[in-house]
Design a protein around this motif. Structure first.
Motif, PDB file in Angstrom:
ATOM      1  N   CYS A 191       0.827  -1.214   0.000  1.00 56.09           N
ATOM      2  CA  CYS A 191       0.000   0.000   0.000  1.00 56.09           C
ATOM      3  C   CYS A 191       0.859   1.260   0.000  1.00 56.09           C
ATOM      4  CB  CYS A 191      -0.916   0.015   1.219  1.00 56.09           C
ATOM      5  SG  CYS A 191      -2.058  -1.386   1.307  1.00 56.09           S
ATOM      6  N   ASN A 193       1.506   4.917   1.219  1.00 59.33           N
ATOM      7  CA  ASN A 193       1.078   5.550   2.467  1.00 59.33           C
ATOM      8  C   ASN A 193       1.923   6.785   2.750  1.00 59.33           C
ATOM      9  OD1 ASN A 193      -0.434   5.940   4.731  1.00 59.33           O
ATOM     10  ND2 ASN A 193       0.085   3.998   5.709  1.00 59.33           N
ATOM     11  N   ARG A 201      -1.808   8.651   8.318  1.00 57.49           N
ATOM     12  CA  ARG A 201      -1.138   7.382   8.028  1.00 57.49           C
ATOM     13  C   ARG A 201      -2.067   6.176   8.243  1.00 57.49           C
ATOM     14  NH1 ARG A 201       3.908   5.586   7.048  1.00 57.49           N
ATOM     15  NH2 ARG A 201       4.588   3.624   7.979  1.00 57.49           N
ATOM     16  N   GLU A 202      -2.964   6.267   9.239  1.00 59.10           N
ATOM     17  CA  GLU A 202      -3.957   5.213   9.421  1.00 59.10           C
ATOM     18  C   GLU A 202      -5.133   5.462   8.493  1.00 59.10           C
ATOM     19  OE1 GLU A 202      -4.897   5.164  13.609  1.00 59.10           O
ATOM     20  OE2 GLU A 202      -3.642   3.398  13.883  1.00 59.10           O
ATOM     21  N   TRP A 203      -5.638   4.398   7.874  1.00 61.63           N
ATOM     22  CA  TRP A 203      -6.724   4.535   6.901  1.00 61.63           C
ATOM     23  C   TRP A 203      -8.075   4.401   7.609  1.00 61.63           C
ATOM     24  CZ3 TRP A 203      -5.284   1.523   1.797  1.00 61.63           C
ATOM     25  CH2 TRP A 203      -4.080   2.028   1.293  1.00 61.63           C
ATOM     26  N   SER A 217      -4.054  -0.018  10.032  1.00 59.43           N
ATOM     27  CA  SER A 217      -2.661   0.281   9.656  1.00 59.43           C
ATOM     28  C   SER A 217      -2.287  -0.586   8.450  1.00 59.43           C
ATOM     29  CB  SER A 217      -1.722  -0.002  10.820  1.00 59.43           C
ATOM     30  OG  SER A 217      -2.011   0.847  11.920  1.00 59.43           O
ATOM     31  N   VAL A 218      -1.649   0.047   7.481  1.00 57.99           N
ATOM     32  CA  VAL A 218      -1.197  -0.676   6.290  1.00 57.99           C
ATOM     33  C   VAL A 218       0.296  -0.425   6.116  1.00 57.99           C
ATOM     34  CG1 VAL A 218      -3.458  -0.554   5.158  1.00 57.99           C
ATOM     35  CG2 VAL A 218      -1.780   1.272   4.795  1.00 57.99           C
ATOM     36  N   SER A 219       0.902  -1.217   5.271  1.00 55.17           N
ATOM     37  CA  SER A 219       2.336  -1.042   5.008  1.00 55.17           C
ATOM     38  C   SER A 219       2.613  -1.219   3.535  1.00 55.17           C
ATOM     39  CB  SER A 219       3.140  -2.062   5.820  1.00 55.17           C
ATOM     40  OG  SER A 219       2.773  -3.386   5.446  1.00 55.17           O
ATOM     41  N   SER A 223       6.428   5.384   0.689  1.00 57.30           N
ATOM     42  CA  SER A 223       5.686   6.342   1.515  1.00 57.30           C
ATOM     43  C   SER A 223       6.186   7.729   1.195  1.00 57.30           C
ATOM     44  CB  SER A 223       5.863   6.039   3.005  1.00 57.30           C
ATOM     45  OG  SER A 223       7.220   6.108   3.379  1.00 57.30           O
TER      46      SER A 223
END
Length: 227
Positions: A191, A193, A201-203, A217-219, A223
């Motif tokens: 993802c 971000n 940062r959190e979706w 939370s995604v990674s 970024s």
């Protein structure tokens, strides 16, 4: 006594926490203030204040009435400002420093700047564009346009609008990696971000049928501090 005066007296009691101090501030007799509050309570059919020998505090209904009273006075003051501004030309000059989210500045502010500066030709505008929350004092910022909840209670906030976020992917990515079906599936995907210092940062997700927001939370391998 008119409603405007009622609201003024009520809010003064709230601010001072005392009928007698409110009366002194407004140059009224304490019994007048007490009778006025009693008349409002009688009209509303509820108690606005819980009273004791030392403390005067708002009830739950009083809190609701306070919020409405503030909105009413603010609307009246704004109406007076608007009428006055139509009759009195305002000389606006100097430098206006605006902090804004880059995307908002590009798509919402920039198209409006020619008309704005035509109206205030003596004004100089400086933009500071970033997704980070600025330091108002050190950066000498007059106005900051941000997204999300207002954190610093010392700031005065005005809602300008709403924005909608969607999750999307390139068709080629989905062909190669599969399509996530549930939010939990995103943990297995690469993802894009924001960097850690950016508050988005959190979706935030919902199911489209309610206002309940779930943040996940995604990674991913890329970024950035800019959308």
């Amino acid at each position: 006594m008119d409603r405007f005066r009622e609201l003024t007296v009520f809010l003064r009691v709230v601010d001072t926490g005392s009928f007698s101090r409110a009366a002194r501030d407004l140059a009224l007799n304490p019994s007048t203030v007490s009778k006025l509050i009693g008349r409002i309570e009688e009209r509303l059919g509820t108690r606005l204040f819980a009273r004791s020998s030392r403390v005067v505090r708002l009830t739950a209904d009083g809190e609701v009435f306070r919020a409405g009273a503030l909105r009413a006075l603010e609307a009246l003051e704004q109406a007076e400002v608007e009428i006055t501004s139509l009759r009195t030309p305002i000389a606006v000059k100097g430098t206006l420093r605006i902090h804004s989210l880059p995307a908002f500045a590009r798509y919402q502010l920039a198209p409006r700047m020619p008309a704005f500066l035509a109206r205030y030709p003596d004004l100089h505008v400086e933009f500071l564009l970033s997704n980070e929350t600025p330091n108002f004092i050190e950066q000498k910022i007059d106005v900051s346009i941000q997204s999300g909840q207002l954190v610093d209670s010392a700031l005065i906030g005005r809602k300008l609008g709403t924005s909608r976020w969607v999750i999307c992917a390139a068709p080629s990515y989905l062909t190669a990696n599969g399509t996530p079906v549930t939010p939990a599936d995103l943990k297995d995907h690469n993802c894009l971000n924001f960097t850690p210092e950016i508050p988005f940062r959190e979706w935030p997700l919902n199911n489209g049928r309610s206002r309940n927001i779930t943040r996940i939370s995604v990674s991913g391998s890329i970024s950035s501090n800019h959308g």
